[in-house]
Design a protein around this motif. Structure first.
Motif, PDB file in Angstrom:
ATOM      1  N   LYS A  28      -3.613  19.865   6.004  1.00 44.34           N
ATOM      2  CA  LYS A  28      -3.132  21.237   5.932  1.00 44.34           C
ATOM      3  C   LYS A  28      -1.719  21.277   5.357  1.00 44.34           C
ATOM      4  O   LYS A  28      -1.364  22.178   4.620  1.00 44.34           O
ATOM      5  CB  LYS A  28      -3.157  21.872   7.321  1.00 44.34           C
ATOM      6  N   TYR A  29      -0.916  20.288   5.679  1.00 45.13           N
ATOM      7  CA  TYR A  29       0.464  20.265   5.230  1.00 45.13           C
ATOM      8  C   TYR A  29       0.669  19.104   4.277  1.00 45.13           C
ATOM      9  O   TYR A  29      -0.036  18.113   4.315  1.00 45.13           O
ATOM     10  CB  TYR A  29       1.414  20.143   6.416  1.00 45.13           C
ATOM     11  N   SER A  30       1.645  19.229   3.429  1.00 43.70           N
ATOM     12  CA  SER A  30       1.921  18.139   2.491  1.00 43.70           C
ATOM     13  C   SER A  30       2.312  16.886   3.268  1.00 43.70           C
ATOM     14  O   SER A  30       2.913  16.954   4.323  1.00 43.70           O
ATOM     15  CB  SER A  30       3.040  18.532   1.531  1.00 43.70           C
ATOM     16  N   ILE A  31       1.951  15.766   2.731  1.00 48.29           N
ATOM     17  CA  ILE A  31       2.183  14.498   3.411  1.00 48.29           C
ATOM     18  C   ILE A  31       3.542  13.962   2.995  1.00 48.29           C
ATOM     19  O   ILE A  31       3.783  13.731   1.825  1.00 48.29           O
ATOM     20  CB  ILE A  31       1.077  13.500   3.072  1.00 48.29           C
ATOM     21  N   ASN A  32       4.416  13.761   3.972  1.00 48.79           N
ATOM     22  CA  ASN A  32       5.780  13.349   3.629  1.00 48.79           C
ATOM     23  C   ASN A  32       5.874  11.880   3.299  1.00 48.79           C
ATOM     24  O   ASN A  32       6.648  11.474   2.439  1.00 48.79           O
ATOM     25  CB  ASN A  32       6.733  13.698   4.775  1.00 48.79           C
ATOM     26  N   LEU A  33       5.104  11.074   3.959  1.00 51.01           N
ATOM     27  CA  LEU A  33       5.183   9.631   3.764  1.00 51.01           C
ATOM     28  C   LEU A  33       3.780   9.053   3.850  1.00 51.01           C
ATOM     29  O   LEU A  33       3.017   9.384   4.754  1.00 51.01           O
ATOM     30  CB  LEU A  33       6.076   8.991   4.832  1.00 51.01           C
ATOM     31  N   MET A  34       3.459   8.210   2.905  1.00 47.71           N
ATOM     32  CA  MET A  34       2.211   7.461   2.971  1.00 47.71           C
ATOM     33  C   MET A  34       2.543   5.985   2.806  1.00 47.71           C
ATOM     34  O   MET A  34       3.535   5.627   2.171  1.00 47.71           O
ATOM     35  CB  MET A  34       1.233   7.921   1.896  1.00 47.71           C
ATOM     36  N   ALA A  35       1.693   5.163   3.383  1.00 52.69           N
ATOM     37  CA  ALA A  35       1.977   3.734   3.366  1.00 52.69           C
ATOM     38  C   ALA A  35       0.699   2.929   3.252  1.00 52.69           C
ATOM     39  O   ALA A  35      -0.387   3.396   3.583  1.00 52.69           O
ATOM     40  CB  ALA A  35       2.726   3.339   4.633  1.00 52.69           C
ATOM     41  N   TRP A  36       0.877   1.706   2.793  1.00 55.12           N
ATOM     42  CA  TRP A  36      -0.190   0.703   2.788  1.00 55.12           C
ATOM     43  C   TRP A  36       0.138  -0.350   3.829  1.00 55.12           C
ATOM     44  O   TRP A  36       1.264  -0.839   3.890  1.00 55.12           O
ATOM     45  CB  TRP A  36      -0.310   0.053   1.419  1.00 55.12           C
ATOM     46  N   PHE A  37      -0.854  -0.673   4.615  1.00 49.47           N
ATOM     47  CA  PHE A  37      -0.775  -1.743   5.594  1.00 49.47           C
ATOM     48  C   PHE A  37      -1.844  -2.780   5.262  1.00 49.47           C
ATOM     49  O   PHE A  37      -2.771  -2.503   4.525  1.00 49.47           O
ATOM     50  CB  PHE A  37      -1.006  -1.210   7.005  1.00 49.47           C
ATOM     51  N   ARG A  38      -1.710  -3.948   5.860  1.00 45.50           N
ATOM     52  CA  ARG A  38      -2.755  -4.950   5.727  1.00 45.50           C
ATOM     53  C   ARG A  38      -2.891  -5.712   7.037  1.00 45.50           C
ATOM     54  O   ARG A  38      -1.954  -5.812   7.824  1.00 45.50           O
ATOM     55  CB  ARG A  38      -2.454  -5.919   4.585  1.00 45.50           C
ATOM     56  N   GLN A  39      -4.090  -6.221   7.216  1.00 42.35           N
ATOM     57  CA  GLN A  39      -4.355  -6.994   8.416  1.00 42.35           C
ATOM     58  C   GLN A  39      -5.289  -8.140   8.076  1.00 42.35           C
ATOM     59  O   GLN A  39      -6.408  -7.921   7.600  1.00 42.35           O
ATOM     60  CB  GLN A  39      -4.976  -6.121   9.503  1.00 42.35           C
ATOM     61  N   ALA A  40      -4.811  -9.342   8.329  1.00 43.11           N
ATOM     62  CA  ALA A  40      -5.609 -10.542   8.136  1.00 43.11           C
ATOM     63  C   ALA A  40      -6.241 -10.928   9.469  1.00 43.11           C
ATOM     64  O   ALA A  40      -5.717 -10.570  10.525  1.00 43.11           O
ATOM     65  CB  ALA A  40      -4.733 -11.662   7.600  1.00 43.11           C
TER      66      ALA A  40
END
Length: 124
Positions: A28-40
């Motif tokens: 609904k609202y603009s996304i202020n921060l997006m991120a990539w994570f990883r998990q081994a």
């Protein structure tokens, strides 16, 4: 509640490149921060890169600086992770995260929305 869908993961040899994509929809609202994570396997989920909407500022963990680049195309509701010079230690499932609630960008507990992940496997 929005949705995040990752794609682009596959098996590559060391030194190769991949570009991951994360399409977000339904927010609904603009996304202020997006991120990539990883998990081994057997390891904790770790923040790889984050990008802010205002000015497009970026942050990276030290192990990927100079090799990975995060970017976003707001018109396509997509965040990318360009990964170059891949190493076997980059092997993991990569997740897109959004709905950041504040704090450290690399803390997975600070995000309320997650995609299903895409597998990246780097062979030596």
């Amino acid at each position: 509640q929005g949705q995040l869908v990752e794609s682009g993961g596959e098996s590559v040899q060391a030194g190769g490149s991949l570009r991951l994509s994360c399409v977000h929809s339904g927010y609904k609202y603009s996304i202020n921060l997006m991120a990539w994570f990883r998990q081994a396997p057997g390891k904790e989920r770790e923040g790889v890169a984050g990008i802010f909407s205002g000015g497009g500022g970026t942050s990276y963990i030290d192990s990927v600086k100079g090799r990975f680049t995060i970017s976003r195309d707001n018109g396509k509701n997509t965040v990318y992770l360009q990964m170059n010079s891949l190493k076997p230690e980059d092997t993991a499932r990569y997740y897109c995260a959004a709905n950041f609630v504040g704090g450290s960008w690399s803390d997975p507990s600070r995000y309320k929305s997650w995609g299903q992940g895409t597998q990246v496997t780097v062979s030596s």
